[in-house]
Design a protein around this motif. Structure first.
Motif, PDB file in Angstrom:
ATOM      1  N   SER A 165     -39.412 -40.410 -54.543  1.00  0.00           N
ATOM      2  CA  SER A 165     -38.991 -41.337 -55.605  1.00  0.00           C
ATOM      3  C   SER A 165     -37.489 -41.530 -55.532  1.00  0.00           C
ATOM      4  CB  SER A 165     -39.369 -40.781 -56.985  1.00  0.00           C
ATOM      5  OG  SER A 165     -38.551 -39.672 -57.334  1.00  0.00           O
ATOM      6  N   SER A 166     -37.004 -42.472 -56.289  1.00  0.00           N
ATOM      7  CA  SER A 166     -35.571 -42.691 -56.379  1.00  0.00           C
ATOM      8  C   SER A 166     -34.953 -41.688 -57.344  1.00  0.00           C
ATOM      9  CB  SER A 166     -35.278 -44.105 -56.876  1.00  0.00           C
ATOM     10  OG  SER A 166     -35.696 -44.253 -58.223  1.00  0.00           O
ATOM     11  N   THR A 213     -35.617 -42.762 -60.962  1.00  0.00           N
ATOM     12  CA  THR A 213     -36.959 -42.420 -61.436  1.00  0.00           C
ATOM     13  C   THR A 213     -37.035 -40.958 -61.819  1.00  0.00           C
ATOM     14  OG1 THR A 213     -38.035 -44.145 -60.126  1.00  0.00           O
ATOM     15  CG2 THR A 213     -39.390 -42.267 -60.780  1.00  0.00           C
ATOM     16  N   TYR A 214     -36.450 -40.095 -60.987  1.00  0.00           N
ATOM     17  CA  TYR A 214     -36.504 -38.674 -61.284  1.00  0.00           C
ATOM     18  C   TYR A 214     -35.739 -38.346 -62.564  1.00  0.00           C
ATOM     19  CZ  TYR A 214     -36.524 -33.659 -60.822  1.00  0.00           C
ATOM     20  OH  TYR A 214     -36.713 -32.327 -61.085  1.00  0.00           O
ATOM     21  N   ALA A 249     -39.726 -45.922 -72.204  1.00  0.00           N
ATOM     22  CA  ALA A 249     -39.971 -44.977 -71.107  1.00  0.00           C
ATOM     23  C   ALA A 249     -41.334 -44.311 -71.257  1.00  0.00           C
ATOM     24  CB  ALA A 249     -38.863 -43.927 -71.069  1.00  0.00           C
ATOM     25  N   HIS A 268     -35.965 -39.711 -51.674  1.00  0.00           N
ATOM     26  CA  HIS A 268     -37.202 -40.331 -51.197  1.00  0.00           C
ATOM     27  C   HIS A 268     -37.946 -39.420 -50.233  1.00  0.00           C
ATOM     28  CE1 HIS A 268     -37.045 -44.322 -53.008  1.00  0.00           C
ATOM     29  NE2 HIS A 268     -35.736 -44.300 -52.835  1.00  0.00           N
ATOM     30  N   ARG A 279     -44.091 -46.807 -70.415  1.00  0.00           N
ATOM     31  CA  ARG A 279     -44.126 -47.113 -68.985  1.00  0.00           C
ATOM     32  C   ARG A 279     -44.698 -45.959 -68.176  1.00  0.00           C
ATOM     33  NH1 ARG A 279     -39.459 -48.848 -68.776  1.00  0.00           N
ATOM     34  NH2 ARG A 279     -38.320 -46.927 -68.310  1.00  0.00           N
ATOM     35  N   ARG A 280     -44.335 -44.722 -68.505  1.00  0.00           N
ATOM     36  CA  ARG A 280     -44.719 -43.578 -67.684  1.00  0.00           C
ATOM     37  C   ARG A 280     -45.971 -42.856 -68.167  1.00  0.00           C
ATOM     38  NH1 ARG A 280     -42.030 -44.320 -62.968  1.00  0.00           N
ATOM     39  NH2 ARG A 280     -39.806 -44.731 -63.372  1.00  0.00           N
ATOM     40  N   GLU A 305     -35.337 -40.297 -65.141  1.00  0.00           N
ATOM     41  CA  GLU A 305     -36.141 -40.733 -66.273  1.00  0.00           C
ATOM     42  C   GLU A 305     -37.300 -39.778 -66.533  1.00  0.00           C
ATOM     43  OE1 GLU A 305     -37.338 -44.983 -67.690  1.00  0.00           O
ATOM     44  OE2 GLU A 305     -38.848 -44.360 -66.221  1.00  0.00           O
ATOM     45  N   LEU A 306     -37.957 -39.322 -65.477  1.00  0.00           N
ATOM     46  CA  LEU A 306     -39.074 -38.398 -65.655  1.00  0.00           C
ATOM     47  C   LEU A 306     -38.618 -37.067 -66.245  1.00  0.00           C
ATOM     48  CD1 LEU A 306     -41.094 -39.045 -62.371  1.00  0.00           C
ATOM     49  CD2 LEU A 306     -41.670 -39.789 -64.688  1.00  0.00           C
TER      50      LEU A 306
END
Length: 341
Positions: free
Chosen positions: A264-265, A268-269, A307, A259, A310-311, A271-272
């Motif tokens: 970000s969590s 999240t990272y 994914a 963070h 969403r992104r 997934e990105l």
């Protein structure tokens, strides 16, 4: 604000500062030229290239060009004002240039910038209270110098009401496609893209560059080690506890580091990063979606699709249709069924 109702021509004024990138003004003009070649009954584009003094000017690369007009002889009003950027940071506009920009913007239907042209608009007070982007290298400077602008550093282009802005150099072409689509519809914009043989017609929300896929540049801190680990083992166990073991810190400390350093969590990272890997495979290969989902660590095409929606806001199939390079071949036959799009 001008309207297109009853308009016979859409007048585009391009303002070029000293040492502009030739590709910015050429890309915009060529895209509008191609649009005019296809337009029949709808308003066509007239384009005027303006510099402060007019006459012959040098681009950043040394190529000379001739402006259509100076700020004193340019058309008094335009439908669309596009302010291009120079190489590096532009100097503050002169008083006459700043007043001219303000007057042109005030009487236009829309106005905006390409690359570092955002700084010229910002100096003129024309981006205050607006969302905007610029070349990624100068985004932090724009935000620091003009705190009244909501800078979005990772966007190809941004639209905020009548105001638009785009990222570095070639993003001017993406921006012009968007303006053509706004004026004349998607079919014409795609036709122009095909005519210019632009294979990657990027949406405005696409990232200028990928942080996740440049993780190799530094591996000194715990977060750097984790970023590289995620990139190398996207199919591995990447829950917070497992990542904490790799970083040799506690899960809570790692969460705080994510963070603090990345905003970000860890989830999240992860997934990105997986999305970045899938994007490159979609762009550069014809592998079926099932294969890409596995390679990127998603496990299933359903998870991959969710994914992306969403992104990015598009399905993997839509992304591939927009961005697949010419040499990567047709998509696999099972793609549509697997994608459920």
């Amino acid at each position: 604000m001008l309207s297109l109702s009853g308009v016979q021509a859409i007048h585009i004024t391009i303002f070029a500062p000293s040492k502009v990138h030739l590709l910015e003004i050429a890309g915009i003009r060529d895209a509008l030229f191609e649009a005019n070649c296809k337009i029949r009954s709808r308003p066509h584009y007239t384009v005027e290239l303006v510099t402060e003094r007019g006459g012959v000017a040098d681009t950043a690369s040394g190529v000379k060009y001739v402006a259509d007009a100076s700020i004193d002889t340019a058309a008094p009003n335009c439908d669309t004002l596009i302010v291009t950027g120079p190489y590096g940071l532009p100097a503050r506009p002169s008083g006459p240039a700043m007043r001219w920009l303000q007057d042109q913007a005030r009487h236009s239907r829309r106005y905006g910038s390409t690359c570092t042209g955002a700084f010229l608009l910002a100096h003129a007070g024309l981006l205050a209270g607006r969302r905007a982007t610029t070349h990624w290298e100068y985004a932090d400077r724009l935000a620091a110098d003009f705190p009244d602008i909501e800078v979005e550093p990772d966007q190809i282009f941004v639209r905020d009401g009548p105001v638009f802005s785009s990222a570095g150099v070639t993003a001017a072409i993406d921006l012009t496609f968007a303006l053509i689509e706004e004026d004349h519809g998607r079919a014409l914009a795609l036709w122009v893209a095909r005519r210019l043989v632009v294979f990657l017609k990027r949406p405005g929300g696409q990232s200028q560059f990928s942080d996740a896929l440049t993780a190799q540049s530094a591996t000194s801190s715990p977060i750097d080690r984790i970023k590289l680990h995620i990139l190398e083992y996207p199919r591995g166990e990447l829950a917070l506890e497992a990542l904490a073991e790799v970083a040799r810190v506690g899960p809570r400390q790692l969460s705080r580091l994510f963070h603090a350093e990345l905003g970000s969590s860890a989830a999240t990272y992860v997934e990105l990063t997986r999305i970045d890997i899938a994007r490159r495979l979609l762009e550069d290969s014809s592998a079926p979606l099932k294969t890409i989902a596995y390679a990127a660590g998603f496990g299933s095409t359903t998870t991959l699709r969710r994914a992306f929606m969403r992104r990015i806001g598009v399905t993997p199939t839509e992304y591939r249709q927009r961005f697949q390079t010419a040499g990567s071949g047709a998509a696999g036959k099972d793609e549509s069924a697997a994608d459920l799009s």
